[in-house]
Design an enzyme around this catalytic site. Structure first.
Site, PDB file in Angstrom:
ATOM      1  N   ARG A 178       0.844  -1.197   0.000  1.00 55.21           N
ATOM      2  CA  ARG A 178       0.000   0.000   0.000  1.00 55.21           C
ATOM      3  C   ARG A 178       0.880   1.248   0.000  1.00 55.21           C
ATOM      4  O   ARG A 178       2.010   1.220   0.497  1.00 55.21           O
ATOM      5  CB  ARG A 178      -0.873   0.020   1.265  1.00 55.21           C
ATOM      6  CG  ARG A 178      -1.635  -1.252   1.477  1.00 55.21           C
ATOM      7  CD  ARG A 178      -2.772  -1.061   2.436  1.00 55.21           C
ATOM      8  NE  ARG A 178      -2.384  -0.934   3.825  1.00 55.21           N
ATOM      9  CZ  ARG A 178      -3.254  -1.062   4.833  1.00 55.21           C
ATOM     10  NH1 ARG A 178      -4.536  -1.278   4.588  1.00 55.21           N
ATOM     11  NH2 ARG A 178      -2.855  -0.955   6.082  1.00 55.21           N
ATOM     12  N   ARG A 220      -3.497   7.218  11.825  1.00 51.67           N
ATOM     13  CA  ARG A 220      -4.912   6.963  12.121  1.00 51.67           C
ATOM     14  C   ARG A 220      -5.351   7.741  13.353  1.00 51.67           C
ATOM     15  O   ARG A 220      -4.505   8.116  14.177  1.00 51.67           O
ATOM     16  CB  ARG A 220      -5.094   5.456  12.380  1.00 51.67           C
ATOM     17  CG  ARG A 220      -4.631   4.593  11.214  1.00 51.67           C
ATOM     18  CD  ARG A 220      -4.131   3.218  11.683  1.00 51.67           C
ATOM     19  NE  ARG A 220      -3.517   2.471  10.594  1.00 51.67           N
ATOM     20  CZ  ARG A 220      -4.154   1.580   9.844  1.00 51.67           C
ATOM     21  NH1 ARG A 220      -5.409   1.280  10.087  1.00 51.67           N
ATOM     22  NH2 ARG A 220      -3.541   0.958   8.856  1.00 51.67           N
ATOM     23  N   ASP A 239      -9.464   2.933  14.651  1.00 53.24           N
ATOM     24  CA  ASP A 239      -8.133   2.578  14.160  1.00 53.24           C
ATOM     25  C   ASP A 239      -8.125   2.470  12.634  1.00 53.24           C
ATOM     26  O   ASP A 239      -7.057   2.339  12.031  1.00 53.24           O
ATOM     27  CB  ASP A 239      -7.650   1.261  14.788  1.00 53.24           C
ATOM     28  CG  ASP A 239      -8.678   0.148  14.676  1.00 53.24           C
ATOM     29  OD1 ASP A 239      -9.810   0.334  15.177  1.00 53.24           O
ATOM     30  OD2 ASP A 239      -8.380  -0.893  14.069  1.00 53.24           O
TER      31      ASP A 239
HETATM   32  P1  AMP Z   1      -8.887  -4.642  11.347  1.00 51.78           P
HETATM   33  O1  AMP Z   1     -10.224  -4.875  12.001  1.00 51.78           O
HETATM   34  O2  AMP Z   1      -8.641  -5.508  10.151  1.00 51.78           O
HETATM   35  O3  AMP Z   1      -8.637  -3.200  11.054  1.00 51.78           O
HETATM   36  O4  AMP Z   1      -7.782  -5.122  12.378  1.00 51.78           O
HETATM   37  C1  AMP Z   1      -7.731  -4.742  13.710  1.00 51.78           C
HETATM   38  C2  AMP Z   1      -6.385  -5.084  14.279  1.00 51.78           C
HETATM   39  O5  AMP Z   1      -6.084  -6.467  14.101  1.00 51.78           O
HETATM   40  C3  AMP Z   1      -5.224  -4.329  13.674  1.00 51.78           C
HETATM   41  O6  AMP Z   1      -4.321  -4.060  14.698  1.00 51.78           O
HETATM   42  C4  AMP Z   1      -4.663  -5.305  12.677  1.00 51.78           C
HETATM   43  O7  AMP Z   1      -3.318  -5.065  12.391  1.00 51.78           O
HETATM   44  C5  AMP Z   1      -4.855  -6.629  13.424  1.00 51.78           C
HETATM   45  N1  AMP Z   1      -4.930  -7.785  12.517  1.00 51.78           N
HETATM   46  C6  AMP Z   1      -5.918  -8.105  11.665  1.00 51.78           C
HETATM   47  N2  AMP Z   1      -5.628  -9.249  11.008  1.00 51.78           N
HETATM   48  C7  AMP Z   1      -4.421  -9.665  11.444  1.00 51.78           C
HETATM   49  C8  AMP Z   1      -3.570 -10.788  11.169  1.00 51.78           C
HETATM   50  N3  AMP Z   1      -3.897 -11.729  10.288  1.00 51.78           N
HETATM   51  N4  AMP Z   1      -2.400 -10.862  11.823  1.00 51.78           N
HETATM   52  C9  AMP Z   1      -2.050  -9.936  12.723  1.00 51.78           C
HETATM   53  N5  AMP Z   1      -2.785  -8.883  13.046  1.00 51.78           N
HETATM   54  C10 AMP Z   1      -3.974  -8.735  12.418  1.00 51.78           C
HETATM   55 MG    MG Z   2      -7.310  -1.962  10.556  1.00 51.96          MG
END
Ligand code: AMP
Ligand code: MG
Length: 538
Positions: free
Chosen positions: A203, A210, A284
């Site tokens: 990206r 954020r 976030d």
């Molecule tokens: P999101 O809801 O996708 O924005 O994710 C929320 C949090 O979970 C963020 O801190 C992301 O970096 C973390 N996260 C989501 N998927 C993963 C993954 N597969 N491995 C590690 N961290 C994750």
């Molecule tokens: Mg996220």
């Protein structure tokens, strides 16, 4: 491999890593999961993968970075943008942020599977952060693996480019690569885990800062670091504000918050214009630059339903439904306001800017609706026309994109031939049986009132049509189209990804031969997972 073997454009990439140079680092390295204090990021190397392979890249993003076709198609490119090869001037790191998830404070989150490689100064002098998503665990991965699968990466890659070409502020995507590894995912969280191909998206954005970055520092009570981080953000992303206000003053903090409110209003108005539902508007996932960020369980409105949310995790509360997005954006801004309160110590001006968000949003939305309807400008009396339209669109299952696009085919002279008035709109209706006499006459009455209004505007018909066609896309990344691209990709055929990428570069142009990509959702996609319901598993 030494530097001399790098293709030209890649060897010329110029890095200036201000984030890691100017902000405090977590002293620990490695991906050991931890809570950090008194720091904004942790240095972390991407995890090497077995077989990097390029699937697709965005020619425009590459070009803006000074990368040629040959650069992008080189073996080194795939190595770098899966994380196998780190260039000497990069400084890979994950940043720390917190956030409210579904309305509840979730504490430290952070870049759990995003690794910033560094900040590139582009040939025309802009600053762009390169960020790998899915390149392995970081200190912020919590219980997850830091990886991403092809399915979700295709969705992020295509959608961020599609949004850009639609004129919606967004982070960009340089590349989509396969890692050659398999990743275990339970797609529906229903106890059926399966292996899926691993992938990485690179990206690109001026910054990935954020709301949650500010919230985290405030929650830890690190007010001096909060002040420093805000000043850093001003210098890097909002230098014009430092030219107008004294550094470190309350005024500059308030001017910044006002601008974040404005940018957020602008972004959400665009979402509403094109029928985009983000799906996880947690704090976030809100960029202070007002860029659409974190493409997860997003979706596009097919039949116009303001209560629709694509995210299965959101199905019960529908917090992130289409019609609720402006209100959620404002709630998120309120959380940002709370986190910077210690730098202002006066609630009144913050509250005023929060109300300003509402005013700004409404005015941008009205402008955009006027453009969608081909009116010269929104007049106060148009409020009724818009209100009635809102209910007319819900009388029968109506494809939002087709309805607005085809509306340009109508003109006031057609009021003389009332029987034909609805003809251009018929392709927008999913279930012709729903068009009972009663429903038809309601739609008809609205169309007549609308065309009367258009007639009063006395605009040249070509001008009106051009204005409408510039606000109502012919092509959007319909949920089922993304799924078709995924289905093919999972069998090793990336042609649909490439074709969609190409078509979505000109979403407002009628593209002969590409009509299939403008069609409404076929019946098979009505209830299929990935088309109408998306989970956060990615
Ligand atoms: P999101 O809801 O996708 O924005 O994710 C929320 C949090 O979970 C963020 O801190 C992301 O970096 C973390 N996260 C989501 N998927 C993963 C993954 N597969 N491995 C590690 N961290 C994750
Ligand atoms: Mg996220």
């Amino acid at each position: 491999m030494n530097i001399s073997t790098l293709p030209d454009g890649l060897s010329r990439l110029r890095f200036d890593n201000r984030f890691t140079r100017e902000l405090p680092a977590d002293p620990e390295t490695g991906s050991n999961r931890r809570q950090i204090r008194d720091a904004c990021f942790s240095r972390i190397q991407p995890t090497p993968v077995v077989a990097p392979q390029l699937v697709a890249y965005s020619a425009e993003v590459a070009d803006s970075l000074g990368l040629s076709v040959a650069d992008c198609e080189s073996a080194a490119f795939a190595e770098i943008f899966t994380g196998n090869r780190v260039l000497a001037d990069m400084d890979p790191h994950a940043t720390c942020y917190g956030g409210h998830q579904f309305g509840n404070w979730a504490g430290q989150l952070g870049d759990g599977r995003a690794i910033n490689l560094g900040e590139v100064i582009t040939p025309d002098g802009a600053r762009q952060v390169l960020q790998l998503k899915g390149a392995g665990p970081t200190p912020y991965s919590r219980s997850a693996d830091g990886l991403a699968v092809l399915r979700s990466s295709v969705r992020e890659f295509l959608c961020s480019e599609a949004m850009h070409h639609l004129g919606v502020p967004t982070t960009r995507a340089l590349s989509l690569t396969l890692t050659g590894e398999q990743v275990m995912r339970d797609m529906l969280y229903d106890g059926h885990p399966a292996l899926e191909p691993g992938a990485v998206v690179c990206r690109v954005a001026p910054s990935f800062t954020r709301f949650g970055h500010f919230q985290m520092l405030a929650a830890r009570g690190e007010i001096e670091l909060l002040r420093k981080f805000l000043h850093f953000t001003l210098e890097v992303d909002f230098p014009h504000l430092l030219a107008q206000h004294e550094a470190g003053s309350r005024e500059v903090v308030l001017a910044w918050f006002a601008e974040v409110c404005e940018r957020t209003a602008e972004m959400v108005a665009h979402w509403m214009r094109v029928g985009f539902v983000h799906g996880v508007m947690n704090t976030d996932n809100m960029s202070v630059l007002g860029l659409t960020i974190d493409y997860g369980p997003y979706g596009w409105l097919e039949d116009y339903d303001p209560d629709w949310t694509p995210n299965t995790t959101d199905a019960a509360g529908r917090r992130y439904r289409f019609g609720h997005q402006p209100a959620v954006a404002q709630w998120n801004l309120l959380q940002l306001a709370n986190s910077i309160y210690p730098l202002v110590e006066d609630a009144a001006p913050l509250e005023e800017h929060l109300r300003g968000f509402e005013i700004r949003y409404m005015s941008r939305w009205q402008d955009m609706m006027a453009a969608k309807l081909g009116l010269k400008a929104f007049e106060r009396t148009d409020a009724v026309l818009l209100e009635t339209l809102e209910s007319v669109l819900q009388l029968a299952e109506t494809d939002m994109t087709l309805f607005f696009r085809n509306l340009a085919e109508l003109d006031p002279t057609m009021l003389q031939r009332p029987a034909e008035l609805m003809d251009p709109l018929l392709p927008a209706y999913y279930l012709p049986d729903q068009l009972t006499d009663e429903v038809r006459s309601e739609i008809h009455a609205w169309l007549a009132a609308y065309l009367q209004r258009v007639g009063d505007d006395r605009q040249a018909p070509e001008l009106r049509r051009a204005r409408m066609n510039g606000a109502n896309p012919r092509y959007v990344l319909r949920n089922y189209l993304a799924q078709l691209a995924i289905d093919k990709s999972e069998s090793g055929d990336y042609s649909v990804v490439h074709e969609l990428l190409q078509v979505l570069r000109q979403p407002y142009a009628d593209q002969p031969g590409k009509e299939a990509f403008a069609e409404k959702r076929p019946d098979w996609a009505r209830t299929r997972v990935g088309c109408s319901q998306l989970s956060c598993s990615s």
